[in-house]
Design an enzyme around this catalytic site. Structure first.
Site, PDB file in Angstrom:
ATOM      1  CG  ASP A 197     -15.115   2.924   8.302  1.00 21.42           C
ATOM      2  OD1 ASP A 197     -15.552   1.788   8.566  1.00 21.42           O
ATOM      3  OD2 ASP A 197     -13.952   3.151   7.902  1.00 21.42           O
TER       4      ASP A 197
ATOM      5  NE  ARG B 119      -3.644  -2.686   1.628  1.00 22.96           N
ATOM      6  CZ  ARG B 119      -3.367  -3.879   1.077  1.00 22.96           C
ATOM      7  NH1 ARG B 119      -2.136  -4.303   0.967  1.00 22.96           N
ATOM      8  NH2 ARG B 119      -4.356  -4.658   0.663  1.00 22.96           N
TER       9      ARG B 119
END
Lengths: 278, 360
Positions: A148, A36
């Site tokens: 979130d 990532r």
């Protein structure tokens, strides 16, 4: 040339993520982080990890890049009516307890928090359950807050559009009643969408976390696995404070709130143990 | 920090809990003082728990005495909390707690060992081993259990000495259980000799039989297994212990049934209805497990005889192991007949499976 993340760089990056987001990455996840990181370095046209770390520390004042990186780290695997037995306990036991108690005192508010809501399947599931189980729901003031850390996923959640695999466990009646379907794409109805408010909340940021209070139910399922012991405890302690007396908490089926905070009590519903604040 | 300390005066539980968290987050050793002070006064379990968690993260050297005082609390939550706090206290806590090993209250001495176990360093191992010589059997038992969990093989000699010198049955049983994890062959032989000095089963106190058979099965040498198994003559009473021991031992010594005495023992158990179903079931397990080691002793004829014995008696529970013996005896026709006549679904299913698996 193959991108490599050495141990020292990994630890510095992992420490930074932990500081900002409370998520602990152990060394066995170095490959996961590296993949990532490589994408973010390329996106910013930087040379290496060192430059990226400097960028995060000294040039990312608003935290946008950190947010992008965090967005890429969280796993967003969920579906409607996940962990059915636990939802059954909510629907047939806990919800009834709260509703009956509130009716007897004339209080017709219901506040529910879905923490770590990902793409919205859980809060929309909760909304559907309320529609099905609470008589005269329109007379109630219902608030479902869904939060979130991942901004991208929150945007997706607001759209309320899903593939077939997200709805595989939805009872057929509910699928007909609460979704429209076209070419294998399922869209949640506006009636359900309007019951849920999506918010960006980083559970490790006490300034964002601590104002979240006065809930009758808190769902935080399969989120705390990302946290280490200290962070997990802080979040669960806050959930205890955030619940109204008599309120219920639902963590992942394998997680026990009372082991983290012994103030939570346990009741046995027909098929599940449920945890609540006295 | 002053503001946070003031927050402990608040009637609001959330304010006090956040104060505990935030004080701990400062990471200052000085923060431990107000935290401990509040811990003793605090009524909310959630806040107490947050304080304990906070203290686990701080340098507690300034408050060792105050936390130790919690060992004497009537509140079990605080006593356990103090153990956990010391458990994260590192080597400074070890030095402090070692000085408390002579406390007059045995319950306090046990809590000291609990904390030592949580700290879990080489030094704490030595301290826990010192607990073997405590005057209280309860403290000794705690030390023995922890030494087992810590796999302290160097402490074996001390534990064997304790076993020899003590007549306290719970202590001796605890030592036997720990020996399962750490004992060597010499230690096991010594213990066996202590318990069976004249070689007869009457010497063994029944309270020791279960942990002893487990110890010998898991860690004893072959000779020790044979000696113990053959010294137990009351199979009506102890058949199950012997059978289970042999099943475990066969995993380490697959040819154990070459020993005539062991072989005959298993046959006797299977033939003896007074030994009980569990003992006979386990004996069949052992026999089948050690079949190859038994050699010519275990003929098809003998297997058939034993299989017929178990499948034709009145107890349906014995039919299952009985059918397995018939399969080992290659008695296909007998199995087919049982399958035809029986009403028990489990038995039918086993018969089908055996008929498919075994080459007749």
């Amino acid at each position: 040339m193959r991108f490599e993340l050495d141990v020292d760089e990994f630890e510095r990056l992992a420490d930074l993520i932990y500081q900002k987001a409370g998520i602990r990455f152990e060394q066995k996840k170095i490959y996961y982080l590296a993949k990532r990181l490589e994408k973010r370095i390329a996106a910013l046209d930087l040379a290496n990890t060192e430059e990226y770390l400097r960028h995060l520390k000294f040039r990312d004042h608003q935290g946008y890049e950190l947010q992008e990186f965090l967005n890429s780290l969280t796993v967003n695997e969920t579906y409607f009516f996940r962990d059915f037995n636990q939802l059954l306990s909510f629907a047939e036991f806990s919800l009834d307890q709260i509703v009956e108690r509130k009716k007897s005192t004339g209080d017709q508010t219901l506040r529910i928090w879905s923490a770590g809501c990902s793409s919205g399947e859980e809060p929309y599931t909760i909304a559907i359950i309320l529609k099905e189980m609470v008589e005269n729901l329109q007379r109630w003031n219902v608030e479902i807050i869904a939060s979130d850390i991942d901004l991208n996923i929150l945007e997706k959640a607001r759209q309320g559009v899903y593939m077939r695999r997200s709805v595989k466990d939805v009872p057929p009646d509910y699928l007909t009643r609460y979704f429209t379907q076209k070419a294998g794409i399922f869209k949640i109805t506006d009636e359900i969408k309007e019951m849920v408010t999506f918010k960006h909340i980083n559970l490790s940021d006490r300034k964002q976390l601590r104002p979240c209070r006065d809930f009758d139910f808190i769902f935080c399922r399969n989120v705390l696995i990302y946290f280490d012991t200290i962070s997990r405890k802080k979040v669960v302690d806050h959930y205890y404070l955030a619940l109204n007396n008599g309120g219920f908490i639902f963590l992942g089926s394998s997680e026990s709130p009372s082991r983290i905070n012994p103030a939570f009590k346990i009741k046995k519903s027909a098929n599940h143990m449920v945890y609540y604040k006295e | 920090m002053e503001k946070l300390i003031k927050d402990f005066q608040s009637p609001d539980e959330a304010t006090r809990l956040y104060a505990a968290e935030d004080l701990a987050d400062l990471g200052l050793a000085d923060a431990a003082v107000p935290l401990v002070y509040q811990l003793v006064k605090e009524e909310s379990v959630a806040v107490k728990n947050a304080i304990i968690s906070g203290l686990q993260r701080l340098d507690i050297i300034q408050v060792h005495d105050q936390i130790f005082d919690l060992f004497m609390s009537t509140d079990a939550f605080l006593r356990n909390g103090a153990v956990m706090i010391f458990g994260d206290g590192g080597e400074d806590a070890v030095a402090f707690l070692t000085s408390k090993l002579d406390h007059s209250d045995r319950e306090v001495r046990k809590l000291v060992l609990d904390a030592m176990y949580l700290i879990g360093s080489d030094e704490t191992l030595l301290v826990i081993r010192a607990g073997l010589f405590d005057e209280s059997p309860n403290v000794q038992i705690t030390a023995v259990e922890y030494l087992g969990r810590m796999a302290d093989s160097e402490g074996v000699a001390d534990m064997v000495t304790l076993f020899k010198e003590s007549s306290e049955p719970m202590l001796r049983a605890a030592i036997l259980e720990t020996m399962t994890m750490v004992a060597d062959a010499d230690a096991i032989t010594t213990i066996l000799t202590i318990l069976i000095p004249e070689g007869g089963s009457a010497e063994i106190d029944p309270i020791y039989l279960a942990p002893l058979t487990e110890l010998i099965a898991k860690a004893g040498e072959r000779a020790a297994i044979v000696r113990l198994a053959t010294s137990i003559t009351d199979l009506d009473l102890y058949g199950e212990e012997v059978s289970c021991m042999l099943t475990d031992a066969l995993k380490r010594f697959p040819d154990l049934l070459a020993e005539e005495t062991i072989f005959n023992l298993l046959i006797d158990i299977i033939r003896n209805p007074e030994a009980g179903n569990e003992a006979r079931y386990q004996a069949v397990e052992s026999l089948l497990l050690g079949q190859s080691g038994a050699g010519n002793k275990l003929s098809f004829a003998l297997l058939n005889e034993l299989g017929q014995l178990l499948t034709t008696n009145d107890d349906p529970a014995m039919a299952l192991p009985g059918v397995r013996l018939l399969a080992a005896a290659r008695a296909k026709d007998d199995i087919l007949k049982i399958m035809e006549d029986c009403k028990d679904e489990d038995l039918k299913e086993l018969c089908e499976e055996l008929l498919q698996q075994v080459e007749f």
